[in-house]
Design an enzyme around this catalytic site. Sequence first.
Site, PDB file in Angstrom:
ATOM      1  N   LYS A 157       1.212  -1.022   0.164  1.00  0.00           N
ATOM      2  CA  LYS A 157      -0.284   0.344   0.080  1.00  0.00           C
ATOM      3  C   LYS A 157       0.782   1.336  -0.083  1.00  0.00           C
ATOM      4  CE  LYS A 157      -3.660   3.489   1.243  1.00  0.00           C
ATOM      5  NZ  LYS A 157      -4.376   3.161  -0.165  1.00  0.00           N
ATOM      6  N   LYS A 190      -0.051  10.926   6.781  1.00  0.00           N
ATOM      7  CA  LYS A 190      -0.054  10.043   7.365  1.00  0.00           C
ATOM      8  C   LYS A 190       0.627   9.111   6.433  1.00  0.00           C
ATOM      9  CE  LYS A 190      -3.394   7.687   7.879  1.00  0.00           C
ATOM     10  NZ  LYS A 190      -3.807   6.113   6.959  1.00  0.00           N
TER      11      LYS A 190
HETATM   12  N1  NAP Z   1     -10.942   7.584   1.918  1.00  0.00           N
HETATM   13  C1  NAP Z   1      -9.422   7.440   0.953  1.00  0.00           C
HETATM   14  O1  NAP Z   1      -9.985   7.763  -0.460  1.00  0.00           O
HETATM   15  C2  NAP Z   1      -8.771   5.725   1.392  1.00  0.00           C
HETATM   16  C3  NAP Z   1      -8.357   5.122   0.053  1.00  0.00           C
HETATM   17  C4  NAP Z   1      -7.625   4.101   0.916  1.00  0.00           C
HETATM   18  C5  NAP Z   1      -7.881   4.344   2.041  1.00  0.00           C
HETATM   19  N2  NAP Z   1      -7.687   4.348   3.624  1.00  0.00           N
HETATM   20  C6  NAP Z   1      -7.359   4.803   4.208  1.00  0.00           C
HETATM   21  O2  NAP Z   1      -8.321   3.955   5.083  1.00  0.00           O
HETATM   22  C7  NAP Z   1      -8.745   4.548   6.461  1.00  0.00           C
HETATM   23  C8  NAP Z   1      -9.813   5.115   6.919  1.00  0.00           C
HETATM   24  O3  NAP Z   1      -9.620   6.139   5.708  1.00  0.00           O
HETATM   25  P1  NAP Z   1     -10.754   6.774   5.797  1.00  0.00           P
HETATM   26  O4  NAP Z   1     -10.870   8.166   3.887  1.00  0.00           O
HETATM   27  O5  NAP Z   1     -12.630   6.016   5.597  1.00  0.00           O
HETATM   28  O6  NAP Z   1     -11.221   7.573   7.055  1.00  0.00           O
HETATM   29  P2  NAP Z   1     -11.975   8.718   8.096  1.00  0.00           P
HETATM   30  O7  NAP Z   1     -13.424   9.098   6.873  1.00  0.00           O
HETATM   31  O8  NAP Z   1     -11.937   9.050   8.944  1.00  0.00           O
HETATM   32  O9  NAP Z   1     -13.191   7.119   8.900  1.00  0.00           O
HETATM   33  C9  NAP Z   1     -12.351   6.578   9.293  1.00  0.00           C
HETATM   34  C10 NAP Z   1     -13.316   6.477  10.561  1.00  0.00           C
HETATM   35  O10 NAP Z   1     -12.794   5.800  11.576  1.00  0.00           O
HETATM   36  C11 NAP Z   1     -13.320   6.084  12.729  1.00  0.00           C
HETATM   37  N3  NAP Z   1     -13.020   5.541  14.041  1.00  0.00           N
HETATM   38  C12 NAP Z   1     -11.538   6.208  14.515  1.00  0.00           C
HETATM   39  N4  NAP Z   1     -11.127   5.852  15.790  1.00  0.00           N
HETATM   40  C13 NAP Z   1     -12.139   5.141  15.778  1.00  0.00           C
HETATM   41  C14 NAP Z   1     -12.061   3.674  17.729  1.00  0.00           C
HETATM   42  N5  NAP Z   1     -11.341   3.400  18.396  1.00  0.00           N
HETATM   43  N6  NAP Z   1     -13.170   2.905  17.635  1.00  0.00           N
HETATM   44  C15 NAP Z   1     -14.228   3.042  16.236  1.00  0.00           C
HETATM   45  N7  NAP Z   1     -14.234   3.349  15.396  1.00  0.00           N
HETATM   46  C16 NAP Z   1     -13.221   4.438  15.190  1.00  0.00           C
HETATM   47  C17 NAP Z   1     -14.094   6.728  12.951  1.00  0.00           C
HETATM   48  O11 NAP Z   1     -15.372   7.431  12.873  1.00  0.00           O
HETATM   49  P3  NAP Z   1     -16.310   7.751  13.997  1.00  0.00           P
HETATM   50  O12 NAP Z   1     -15.999   9.090  13.135  1.00  0.00           O
HETATM   51  O13 NAP Z   1     -17.666   6.948  14.998  1.00  0.00           O
HETATM   52  O14 NAP Z   1     -15.169   8.269  15.113  1.00  0.00           O
HETATM   53  C18 NAP Z   1     -14.218   7.848  11.782  1.00  0.00           C
HETATM   54  O15 NAP Z   1     -14.983   7.454  10.988  1.00  0.00           O
HETATM   55  C19 NAP Z   1      -7.156   5.571   6.377  1.00  0.00           C
HETATM   56  O16 NAP Z   1      -6.453   4.209   7.199  1.00  0.00           O
HETATM   57  C20 NAP Z   1      -7.117   5.576   5.454  1.00  0.00           C
HETATM   58  O17 NAP Z   1      -5.536   5.936   4.956  1.00  0.00           O
HETATM   59  C21 NAP Z   1      -8.629   5.674   2.546  1.00  0.00           C
END
Ligand code: NAP
Length: 293
Positions: free
Chosen positions: A170, A238
Amino acid sequence: MRVGFIGLGIMGQQMASNLLKAGFRVVAHSRTRSKVDALVALGAEAGTSPRDVARRCDVVITMVPDTPDVRHVMLGPDGVIEGAHDGLIAIDMSTISPTATQEIAATLAAKGVRMLDAPVSGGQSGAIAGTLSIMVGGDAAVFKQCEPVFAAMGTRITHIGPHGHGQITKLCNQVVGVLNLQAIAEGLVLATKAGVDVQRVIDALSGGAADSWMLRNQAPRMLARDFAPGFFIRLQQKDLRLVMELAGTLGAPLPGTALVHQLFSAVEATGGGELGTQALVLALERLAGLDSR
Ligand SMILES: NC(=O)c1ccc[n+]([C@@H]2O[C@H](COP(=O)([O-])OP(=O)(O)OC[C@H]3O[C@@H](n4cnc5c(N)ncnc54)[C@H](OP(=O)(O)O)[C@@H]3O)[C@@H](O)[C@H]2O)c1
């Protein structure tokens, strides 16, 4: 198979709903109740904590922002480890540190929980369409067992090697992705400065040697001044910190990636951390003396 899903953000919400569509029973948990409710409305059951989700499921997926979040959800108080039972598999699909992944996998293994690292590529649109590329590290037999789960969320599913190798893949993906984004932003700035029709430039480049996922997905957003996050700059940074850390330990110079990392810093410095990564173009427009935003 009952699948637990923890972390219902931009990616997790869509991935969990694709598991429901594929017929899996899903137990969903996130810290924000409204996010859980949205999935319950689609047929999921609500989990009260990572421990509760683990206790009730055969497979638990995490999709949270960063390494400390995965550590907390897997190993912290009320974590997945406290819900450990015979046969439990933990799959982390977040992008985190490869070495931390290996440590977390070893701690879980001591409690009989088998882990896979399975980060994804394809963005929010890939998560919605169920066409993610999934890169997996961990035991081959566990991978085989989880293939139907992955197939509900992605189309290209690759077992790379042992624990951590999914995360390393990744990080390679992020190097190629951000340099491609930088190339597109530079191309668009040049087109704007030259006064040509930028939409026509995008049309002409699509399908040629410069075509890419980034061009098709991000160039139209740059042109439309749509900087809403599909992937936050904060999370991209990050990932680039993880890339530079790994490259540093290996003695692998990545000059292009380091430059893009700094240009994203310039966007962050003017309050852009919560914008989508396509806002990289703002840094180049400022350098070019274009009137940004
Ligand atoms: N967005 C993209 O295009 C993409 C593509 C590939 C990979 N990624 C990776 O995928 C991961 C998630 O990305 P995202 O874009 O979906 O980010 P995001 O929208 O910030 O979602 C992450 C979620 O994790 C939850 N969370 C954090 N700590 C938690 C805990 N202790 N217990 C339960 N839930 C928790 C939060 O939920 P709450 O709001 O309920 O706290 C938040 O909604 C990251 O590592 C990112 O680098 C993202």
